[in-house]
Design a protein around this motif. Structure first.
Motif, short mmCIF file in Angstrom:
data_model
loop_
_atom_site.label_atom_id
_atom_site.label_comp_id
_atom_site.label_asym_id
_atom_site.label_seq_id
_atom_site.Cartn_x
_atom_site.Cartn_y
_atom_site.Cartn_z
N UNK A 124 -57.75 -31.11 -48.83
CA UNK A 124 -57.04 -31.24 -50.12
C UNK A 124 -56.02 -30.13 -50.31
N UNK A 125 -56.37 -28.91 -49.91
CA UNK A 125 -55.42 -27.80 -50.04
C UNK A 125 -54.22 -28.02 -49.14
N UNK B 177 -47.35 -31.63 -50.15
CA UNK B 177 -46.67 -32.28 -51.26
C UNK B 177 -45.74 -31.33 -51.99
N UNK B 178 -46.20 -30.10 -52.23
CA UNK B 178 -45.37 -29.16 -52.98
C UNK B 178 -44.19 -28.63 -52.17
N UNK B 179 -44.38 -28.41 -50.88
CA UNK B 179 -43.25 -27.97 -50.04
C UNK B 179 -42.23 -29.10 -49.93
N UNK B 180 -42.70 -30.32 -49.78
CA UNK B 180 -41.78 -31.47 -49.73
C UNK B 180 -40.99 -31.59 -51.03
N UNK C 278 -44.39 -28.22 -43.56
CA UNK C 278 -45.05 -29.23 -44.41
C UNK C 278 -45.69 -30.32 -43.56
N UNK C 279 -45.01 -30.75 -42.51
CA UNK C 279 -45.57 -31.78 -41.64
C UNK C 279 -46.79 -31.27 -40.88
N UNK C 280 -46.76 -29.99 -40.51
CA UNK C 280 -47.94 -29.40 -39.87
C UNK C 280 -49.11 -29.39 -40.85
N UNK C 281 -48.86 -29.04 -42.10
CA UNK C 281 -49.92 -29.08 -43.12
C UNK C 281 -50.44 -30.50 -43.31
N UNK C 282 -49.56 -31.48 -43.29
CA UNK C 282 -50.00 -32.87 -43.43
C UNK C 282 -50.88 -33.28 -42.25
N UNK C 283 -50.48 -32.90 -41.04
CA UNK C 283 -51.29 -33.22 -39.86
C UNK C 283 -52.66 -32.53 -39.93
N UNK C 284 -52.67 -31.28 -40.35
CA UNK C 284 -53.92 -30.55 -40.50
C UNK C 284 -54.81 -31.19 -41.57
N UNK C 285 -54.21 -31.62 -42.67
CA UNK C 285 -54.98 -32.29 -43.72
C UNK C 285 -55.61 -33.57 -43.18
#
Length: 92
Positions: free
Chosen positions: A29-30, A36-39, A55-62
């Motif tokens: 969730x984090x 979402x916020x960086x985008x 941001x895409x790395x965070x999305x992949x990690x999520x």
């Protein structure tokens, strides 16, 4: 600093065989919130387009954390339900 702490929490959870699986859900969730916020920041020209790589790395990690959480074993009975059956009974 927040990202370092959450990343450290994730690393410790993945290395520990007895860590609770709900940590994976909260990290997912984090990471999704960070995406979402960086985008949104890029869309409002607060960050450059190159920031979308983070941001895409965070999305992949999520996504990976969410998949690991879904695949993790769940307890068959909650501790609250297990203790409710013994409430009011004395042991001799």
């Amino acid at each position: 600093m927040f990202m370092v702490v959450v990343g450290g929490l994730l690393a410790q959870q993945l290395l520990s065989p007895r860590a609770p699986s709900f940590l994976l859900l909260w990290v997912a969730l984090q990471k999704f919130g960070a995406f979402a916020l960086v985008t949104a920041g890029v869309a409002r020209d607060l960050f450059t387009g190159l920031t979308l790589l983070v941001a895409l790395f965070d999305l992949a990690t999520a996504g990976l954390c969410w998949l690991l959480w879904r695949r993790s074993p769940r307890p068959t009975e909650s501790p609250v339900a297990a203790n409710a059956g013994t409430a009011g009974h004395e042991t001799r």
